[in-house]
Each structure stands twice: as structure tokens, then as C-alpha cells.
Design a protein around this motif. Structure first.
Motif, PDB file in Angstrom:
ATOM      1  N   LYS A  56       0.816  -1.210   0.000  1.00 47.74           N
ATOM      2  CA  LYS A  56       0.000   0.000   0.000  1.00 47.74           C
ATOM      3  C   LYS A  56       0.851   1.263   0.000  1.00 47.74           C
ATOM      4  CE  LYS A  56      -4.192  -1.889   2.177  1.00 47.74           C
ATOM      5  NZ  LYS A  56      -5.050  -1.744   0.996  1.00 47.74           N
ATOM      6  N   VAL A  75     -10.706  -3.092  -0.355  1.00 42.26           N
ATOM      7  CA  VAL A  75      -9.239  -3.259  -0.375  1.00 42.26           C
ATOM      8  C   VAL A  75      -8.700  -3.744   0.964  1.00 42.26           C
ATOM      9  CG1 VAL A  75      -8.980  -1.510  -2.175  1.00 42.26           C
ATOM     10  CG2 VAL A  75      -8.779  -0.839   0.240  1.00 42.26           C
ATOM     11  N   ASP A  76      -9.605  -4.122   1.866  1.00 39.60           N
ATOM     12  CA  ASP A  76      -9.214  -4.685   3.169  1.00 39.60           C
ATOM     13  C   ASP A  76      -8.362  -3.704   3.963  1.00 39.60           C
ATOM     14  OD1 ASP A  76      -9.278  -6.620   5.108  1.00 39.60           O
ATOM     15  OD2 ASP A  76      -7.542  -7.716   4.371  1.00 39.60           O
ATOM     16  N   GLU A  77      -8.889  -2.492   4.102  1.00 42.57           N
ATOM     17  CA  GLU A  77      -8.213  -1.444   4.861  1.00 42.57           C
ATOM     18  C   GLU A  77      -8.924  -1.260   6.201  1.00 42.57           C
ATOM     19  OE1 GLU A  77      -7.610   3.265   4.033  1.00 42.57           O
ATOM     20  OE2 GLU A  77      -6.914   1.926   2.452  1.00 42.57           O
ATOM     21  N   TYR A  87     -14.993 -10.022  -6.312  1.00 41.40           N
ATOM     22  CA  TYR A  87     -13.803 -10.871  -6.247  1.00 41.40           C
ATOM     23  C   TYR A  87     -13.872 -12.050  -7.220  1.00 41.40           C
ATOM     24  CZ  TYR A  87     -12.599  -8.387  -1.917  1.00 41.40           C
ATOM     25  OH  TYR A  87     -12.276  -7.426  -0.993  1.00 41.40           O
ATOM     26  N   LYS A 126      -9.002 -10.754  -5.045  1.00 41.75           N
ATOM     27  CA  LYS A 126      -8.776  -9.792  -3.972  1.00 41.75           C
ATOM     28  C   LYS A 126      -7.328  -9.331  -3.904  1.00 41.75           C
ATOM     29  CE  LYS A 126      -9.521  -9.174   1.003  1.00 41.75           C
ATOM     30  NZ  LYS A 126     -10.024  -9.803   2.248  1.00 41.75           N
ATOM     31  N   ASN A 127      -6.376 -10.236  -4.148  1.00 44.75           N
ATOM     32  CA  ASN A 127      -4.966  -9.871  -4.023  1.00 44.75           C
ATOM     33  C   ASN A 127      -4.542  -8.829  -5.059  1.00 44.75           C
ATOM     34  OD1 ASN A 127      -5.176 -12.129  -6.016  1.00 44.75           O
ATOM     35  ND2 ASN A 127      -2.978 -11.770  -6.198  1.00 44.75           N
ATOM     36  N   SER A 143      -5.783  -5.439  -3.170  1.00 46.40           N
ATOM     37  CA  SER A 143      -5.461  -5.215  -1.762  1.00 46.40           C
ATOM     38  C   SER A 143      -4.212  -4.346  -1.573  1.00 46.40           C
ATOM     39  CB  SER A 143      -5.265  -6.552  -1.041  1.00 46.40           C
ATOM     40  OG  SER A 143      -4.208  -7.293  -1.623  1.00 46.40           O
ATOM     41  N   SER A 159      -7.740   2.810  -0.065  1.00 44.17           N
ATOM     42  CA  SER A 159      -9.140   2.996  -0.439  1.00 44.17           C
ATOM     43  C   SER A 159      -9.314   4.204  -1.357  1.00 44.17           C
ATOM     44  CB  SER A 159     -10.001   3.166   0.817  1.00 44.17           C
ATOM     45  OG  SER A 159      -9.545   4.248   1.606  1.00 44.17           O
TER      46      SER A 159
END
Length: 457
Positions: free
Chosen positions: A73, A218-220, A311, A316-317, A320, A324
Motif C-alpha cells: 500500500k 481493499v481490506d483497509e 472478487y 482480492k490480491n 489489496s 481505499s
């Protein structure tokens, strides 16, 4: 008739179009992609460009030549964009190997699109889509697909659809998944797949999600302050509770009530929550449970199906590594039209050159257009109101071939002649007008009446 959108150039042409209400702009502000500052005025391009020039000099948007494979990130946005598109191309199935054709109805675009799309496999989403609208003779070489994305997205996020709910914030166009009905599960899955396909094809679409939704994608990590982007009043109320004594001031239990279609449902924030009153000793726990409920648990049902659809198209990878805010820019594209970038990356054909009198009129007219009018003109020519994050220089056909914005001369039969668009190739056919006023009149007419839909010569 061309192979794609061949939009009208005279007032006598036939036109098949949807309801104009589907094409209204739902954006109420412009966001700078470099500093993320919001501008709520209806700025003209020349005024907004002054801000952009300053931000660009201090941005790290340029892609590095030596791409770092160990991205995170914290990596530069340009590196992440290049890596993502390289990874997508690895799973892309060439159009000449196999592609997916389907037809939809403008008047029932969600239902007819879902009927086709939900039957596609994950592999099918990595193939080229070719869409046609019932009752229209245009063949899709990319322009129709971009228009399909644009119209469908606006319809999905319409208040009438009730799929997404307006957040209680100062920014009226932030939305999040509504409380889910079992009958609407497929619509959330479909929306997720549509968003994934838009990123797969690098077609910007405006999804007015609250920033929390982008964080989930984005799994934040979600934070307390993010609550203000869902319910600004509740956020301030919880702040007040945390900073002030609550005895004899509030009379709350560890429960939350939510209304959906006239039905009131009570949720417990912890075991036996309805029996526990909020006091000065437990108010921190209450506030912590409450904001987490509002930003995660309350969104979970619709969000879960939305993410499932997304997804299934974009692993997802692959996303990620983005923040955001970067993902929002990746999905929604540039929310403004920068006229200097547009002019710099325009090609002229036929009798036109950059020094032609009509071309000079064209750019002078656009200098006084609001962002809304410029966006409408871009929609008329390309099929989508927004640009990829790299701007006009990155305009391509759906098959990845360079297709910069092009202005080509055509004969001007009379004062009522109108410009014509070939959306598959980002080309504007411009009549050789004899006056600046006639040119302006023609441009305004087509963006008001022919932004979507196709004419027949």
C-alpha cells in the motif's frame, strides 16, 4: 452505418434512447485526484486547472520505469496501476479466441442485463463483452459497452432502485448497501461483478460509495472517524458521549433499532444488550460497539454479496495493494475534465489542423463550459463521462489499441447540421461550420439531446 455508435449529425435522424432521467449527473462535487480536496462549486475547466497544475508538480503519479514487484500500500500509485493491468492482461482471453455477445433493453436495463450476466462464469468475465440494445442497429466495438456501463451504473445507484441507501452526511451522494432482502441478493452480486468488469476493461464508472465501502473492498482498517461518512449526526453524538458526562442526559441501552420498509428491527450490541443502560462507566464500550456496528455489521449482508461478485472477477490480491482512496480513483476515474490535457492529446483529421479556424472556435467554446457540460460532451464522444486515471493520453479501444480523442471534418449541409460521434473510436465528426455561434449551438444540442442512443444515417 458504422460498426459502432454513429450518433446523429442532422435533426432529421432517427434516435432510440432511454429515459433522460437515467442520464442525469448525480455527482455534486469535483475531487482533485492528487490532494483529494473536494470542490463543490460548478467550476469551469480553466479555473479548476489552476489548482491541478500546483498539485501535479508535487504528486508521485508518474509510473517508474523499473517496476518494483514487491508492491504494498505504500508503493507509488503509478507502479500499482501498471502492475494491476499487467496482471489483468495475464488472465484476459483475446477477443478473437472467444467473446460474449448479449442484448439488453434500455427500458429494463437492470433485469435484462442480469439475465445475461449472472449466467456467465468467471472465465466468461475475462472475455470481451459485446453488447447491443434492442431496437438499435449499431454494432458494438467498445462504444456500446462503455455506454452500457454508464447507464447501468446510474440506474443501479438511483434512489428509485433502493439497492443503495444515501448516507446521512454532508455529501449527499455517498451511498452504502441497503438492508438486504433475500430477493435482492442477486442484484448485489451483479453489481459487484459489474464493478469488477469495469476495472478489468479500464472503463471508469461513477459508484458513489461511502469511503468505508472502498476500505472494505481493499481490506483497509476501519476507524471511528469513518463513521462520519455513514452517519455524521451519530458520529457527533458519540463524540459528545465520550467527552461529556451522560448521567441524566442520555437514556440508551446497548441496542440499535433499524427501520426497513416500515418494519422496525432491534439489534443487541452485546449479550443482553437491551438490559444494559449506557452510563459513564461503560460509555466507551458502547461507543466502540456502536460505530463498529454501523460501519461493518449493519453493512455486512449486502456488502458480502457485493464483494462476492467483485472478487469473482478481480481476485482480492490484485486490489489489496491499493489504498481505499486510490481504489476509488481507479474505479471511478478522473472526476473532472482537464482541458489542457484534452487539447494536448487530440488528433485532427480531414481538413482540420490545430490551426483551423473551427478548431480554435471549438477550444474557446469549451473554455467556458462547466464541468457538467464537458462531461456530457465526453459522454457523447466516448460513451462514458469519466476518464481513466492517466487522463486523455490513455484513451483506447476496448481491445487495447490507442484511440486518442479525434476531431474529423465533415461537410456542413446547413446551419442545423450536428456533430456526429463514433464512440468505439473516440471520434467526433465536426461539420465545417461558417460561424462560431453555429458550432456552439450544435455542440449544446447534441449533449442535451443525443448524449446516449444512436442515430441512423
Amino acid at each position: 452505418m458504422g460498426c459502432c455508435s454513429n450518433k446523429p449529425h442532422s435533426t432529421q435522424l432517427s434516435r432510440f434512447a432511454g429515459n433522460n432521467s437515467q442520464t442525469e449527473d448525480i455527482s455534486t462535487f469535483i475531487r482533485c485526484p492528487y490532494c483529494l480536496q473536494d470542490f463543490y462549486d460548478d467550476l469551469t475547466t480553466s479555473r479548476f486547472s489552476e489548482h491541478l497544475l500546483v498539485c501535479k508538480r508535487h504528486s508521485n503519479f508518474i509510473v517508474n520505469e523499473d517496476l518494483n514487484c514487491d508492491l504494498s500500500k505504500d508503493s507509488s500509485y503509478g507502479d500499482k496501476i501498471e502492475w494491476l493491468r499487467n496482471e489483468i492482461n495475464k488472465i484476459r482471453i483475446p477477443w478473437h479466441s472467444e467473446h460474449m455477445k448479449f442484448r439488453v433493453k434500455r427500458g429494463d436495463i437492470i433485469k435484462t442485463s442480469m439475465k445475461n450476466i449472472l449466467g456467465f462464469s468467471t472465465i466468461d468475465f475475462h472475455k470481451e463483452f459485446q453488447v447491443n440494445f434492442d431496437g438499435e442497429l449499431a454494432m458494438d466495438a467498445g462504444g456500446l459497452l462503455r455506454e452500457w456501463f454508464t447507464i447501468l451504473t446510474k440506474k443501479l445507484f438511483s434512489e428509485k432502485t433502493e439497492l443503495f441507501k444515501l448516507a446521512n452526511t454532508k455529501c449527499v451522494n455517498y451511498t452504502f448497501p441497503n438492508i438486504i432482502d433475500e430477493a435482492r441478493i442477486n442484484e448485489y452480486i451483479f453489481t459487484g461483478k459489474l464493478i469488477g468488469k469495469a476495472i478489468f476493461e479500464n472503463v471508469p464508472i461513477y459508484c458513489p460509495f461511502t469511503p468505508i465501502i472502498f476500505k472494505h473492498i481493499v481490506d483497509e482498517e476501519i476507524q471511528f472517524k469513518d463513521l462520519s461518512q455513514v452517519d455524521y449526526e451519530l458520529y457527533n453524538s458519540l463524540l459528545y458521549i465520550l467527552e461529556n458526562p451522560v448521567k441524566n442526559v442520555i437514556f440508551e441501552t446497548f441496542t440499535v433499532e433499524k427501520e426497513h420498509k416500515g418494519v422496525l428491527t432491534k439489534y443487541s450490541l452485546k449479550e443482553h444488550g437491551s438490559e444494559i443502560m449506557v452510563d459513564d462507566d461503560n460509555k466507551s464500550e458502547y461507543a466502540n460497539l456502536r460505530w463498529k456496528f454501523e460501519t461493518t455489521d449493519n453493512l455486512q449482508a449486502g456488502l458480502m454479496y457485493l464483494l462476492h461478485g467483485f472478487y469473482s472477477v478481480i481476485p482480492k490480491n490484485l486490489v489489496s495493494i491499493f489504498t481505499s482512496q486510490e481504489f476509488e480513483l481507479l474505479l471511478c476515474g478522473l472526476p473532472y475534465i482537464e482541458l489542457d490535457d484534452w487539447r494536448k492529446n487530440t488528433i485532427y483529421r480531414g481538413d482540420f489542423t490545430r490551426k483551423s479556424r473551427i478548431i480554435k472556435w471549438f477550444w474557446r467554446i469549451l473554455r467556458h463550459f462547466s464541468q457538467k457540460k464537458l462531461s456530457d460532451l465526453i459522454t457523447f464522444v466516448t460513451g462514458t463521462p469519466r476518464l481513466p486515471v492517466e487522463g486523455f493520453s490513455s484513451l483506447k479501444t476496448m481491445r487495447g489499441d490507442p484511440a486518442k480523442f479525434t476531431i474529423e471534418s465533415i461537410p456542413c449541409e446547413n446551419d442545423n447540421a450536428l456533430p456526429r460521434a463514433h464512440t468505439c473510436f473516440n471520434r467526433l465528426d465536426l461539420p465545417k461550420y461558417t460561424s462560431r455561434q453555429s458550432l456552439k449551438k450544435g455542440l449544446l444540442y447534441v449533449i442535451r439531446n443525443h448524449k446516449f442512443g444512436f442515430g441512423i444515417e
